[in-house]
Enzyme design. Structure first.
Site, PDB file in Angstrom:
ATOM      1  N   ASP A  13       0.842  -1.190   0.000  1.00 24.69           N
ATOM      2  CA  ASP A  13       0.000   0.000   0.000  1.00 24.69           C
ATOM      3  C   ASP A  13       0.880   1.244   0.000  1.00 24.69           C
ATOM      4  OD1 ASP A  13      -1.855   2.019   0.496  1.00 24.69           O
ATOM      5  OD2 ASP A  13      -3.025   0.827   1.891  1.00 24.69           O
ATOM      6  N   CYS A  53      -6.536   4.510  -2.365  1.00 27.19           N
ATOM      7  CA  CYS A  53      -6.642   3.116  -1.925  1.00 27.19           C
ATOM      8  C   CYS A  53      -7.805   2.322  -2.523  1.00 27.19           C
ATOM      9  CB  CYS A  53      -6.729   3.082  -0.403  1.00 27.19           C
ATOM     10  SG  CYS A  53      -5.274   3.772   0.413  1.00 27.19           S
ATOM     11  N   HIS A 103     -10.162  -3.565   1.996  1.00 30.91           N
ATOM     12  CA  HIS A 103     -10.572  -2.171   1.775  1.00 30.91           C
ATOM     13  C   HIS A 103     -11.470  -2.009   0.552  1.00 30.91           C
ATOM     14  CE1 HIS A 103      -9.156   2.201   2.770  1.00 30.91           C
ATOM     15  NE2 HIS A 103     -10.398   1.927   3.185  1.00 30.91           N
ATOM     16  N   ASP A 258      -0.770  -0.288  -4.903  1.00 30.98           N
ATOM     17  CA  ASP A 258      -2.030   0.335  -5.326  1.00 30.98           C
ATOM     18  C   ASP A 258      -1.865   1.798  -5.735  1.00 30.98           C
ATOM     19  OD1 ASP A 258      -1.558   1.169  -2.717  1.00 30.98           O
ATOM     20  OD2 ASP A 258      -3.621   0.860  -2.020  1.00 30.98           O
TER      21      ASP A 258
END
Length: 447
Positions: A13, A53, A103, A258
């Site tokens: 991430d 995200c 997420h 991401d």
């Protein structure tokens, strides 16, 4: 092709592309990523087309663009309209597994996610979202919260290693996705041994970091690099296991992220922005049985929605009709037409980049050489990334670059038409999907 290859997708991430040794970063230590790059196709202009995200993850899981899957802000639910990557591989005879940060559920960051909202993944060790990496929880098949031991990325990696070893008893191939939370901030929570590797005062700043940002940038970079080196160590463990189990030659192994992180460049932090620090991500694809093991670079711009169809293509599997990204498996093999540009999108600015902080809607393109961005008022940014790699000289609307800008604008317009994107104000899309936001444009979440 005989037996289908296993597929392992490891993604972190907020890991920007330049924060690796193999890309020439003088400070960060990533020996295992460097080793992987030397054996992989290195997609040097891979971008996160919507660099934040949840939207980026939805593009990865569905192979669709944000206005199609509808996840263009954080903490909303990804529906089941598309055939997901998990479902597509399952239809192709694969077992499916997902470990780490999800997420995409939109029902609270600490809630149990039932099977019908797991997008086709069977083996499941997941929490919606947390950045408390040393006190991290997850759920399996039961509505019972379990705790990762220590630094969660390390515990998640060990769980994946156990899955890989146990899978050798099966003839059925697997798709395995491992989603690490770091190096997303907080930057100061990596294991101490990795934090000790980096002295803020000794770090090299990118030339586009303003002087007044240098102190904060050095401090943040030291922790950011510590997380990356910790992840690199874990990546090495995964690569070693594939060799030990003698499946490295017949496994498609991917490392990516991401989105990136500004870390003070241009006086900005985090993501959503259209500069390279935010949009460019690592993308290494290793599959020795088909692509060889010598390593090569591909400069063509590859976007997040392209990864799902490209992996299906490498495995000889059917690409669902709901997919909008392109299958570049032939490009990885050195044949077939390369993409001309990747589409960049901010549907609605929110959170750390809300309107009061300078956030704005934009559409743009990243080609191998150029970045061209429009906001709602018209052309905004134009960079020649070959002569200006730190994007410090905005060429937009200059007389000497009028022909270039016109050409890039035509290309952007064609991509928007292909996507059915009218480039309307963000509030239009919020109303269309019924998303209710706070004063920063953020959809509130619950824990």
């Amino acid at each position: 092709m005989g037996k289908k290859p296993n597929v392992i997708v490891v993604f972190s991430d907020q890991h920007r592309a330049d924060a690796t040794g193999y890309r020439g970063n003088p400070d960060v230590r990533t020996p295992y990523m460097d080793r992987l790059a030397a054996e992989s196709v290195d997609c040097t202009t891979a971008v996160a087309g919507i660099p934040v995200c949840c939207p980026s993850r939805a593009c990865l899981i569905t192979g669709q663009y944000p206005l199609t899957h509808g996840v263009f802000v954080n903490d909303v639910n990804l529906g089941n309209d598309a055939v997901s990557i998990g479902e597509a591989f399952k239809q192709g005879g694969y077992r499916t597994a997902y470990v780490g940060k999800w997420h995409l559920d939109g029902h609270g960051r600490s809630q149990f996610i039932p099977r019908e909202r797991r997008q086709g993944f069977d083996y499941w060790r997941v929490l919606e979202c947390t950045h408390d990496y040393n006190h991290s929880f997850y759920y399996g098949d039961q509505d019972k919260k379990l705790k990762w031991d220590g630094y969660d990325a390390a515990a998640q990696t060990q769980d994946v290693i156990n899955y890989i070893r146990a899978s050798q008893e099966s003839e059925q191939p697997f798709l395995l996705m491992l989603s690490w939370g770091p190096p997303h901030n907080p930057y100061d929570t990596a294991p101490q041994a990795f934090r000790d590797m980096y002295d803020p005062a000794a770090l090299t700043l990118r030339p586009n970091v303003p002087d007044e940002w240098s102190g904060m940038a050095r401090t943040d970079l030291s922790g950011y690099y510590a997380h990356i080196s910790a992840l690199d160590h874990l990546l090495g463990q995964l690569l070693d296991v594939l060799e030990e189990e003698a499946i490295d030659n017949d496994t498609v192994f991917v490392y990516t992220s991401d989105h990136g992180d500004m870390l003070g460049s241009h006086g900005e932090v985090r993501k959503q922005k259209p500069w390279d620090e935010s949009i460019r991500v690592p993308l290494l694809i290793r599959y020795p049985a088909m692509l060889g093991k010598a390593g090569k670079k591909i400069a063509a711009p590859i976007n997040t929605p392209d990864l799902m169809p490209t992996l299906l293509g490498l495995c000889g599997l059917e690409i669902p009709g709901t997919v909008e990204g392109s299958n570049y498996s032939a490009v990885l093999q050195g044949v077939g037409p390369e993409p001309e540009a990747a589409l960049l999108t901010c549907v609605h600015p929110f959170g750390e980049w809300h309107r009061g902080a300078g956030g704005r809607e934009y559409r743009g393109i990243r080609t191998t050489r150029y970045t061209y961005i429009c906001d709602l008022n018209g052309p905004w940014l134009l960079f020649d990334n070959e002569t200006d790699p730190y994007q410090m000289n905005n060429l937009c609307s200059t007389e000497s670059n009028r022909e270039l800008q016109t050409s890039l604008h035509h290309l952007l317009t064609a991509l928007l038409m292909k996507r059915g994107d009218e480039f309307l104000p963000g509030d239009h899309y919020l109303q269309e999907h019924g998303y209710i936001t706070d004063e920063t444009g953020t959809v509130p979440y619950t824990d």
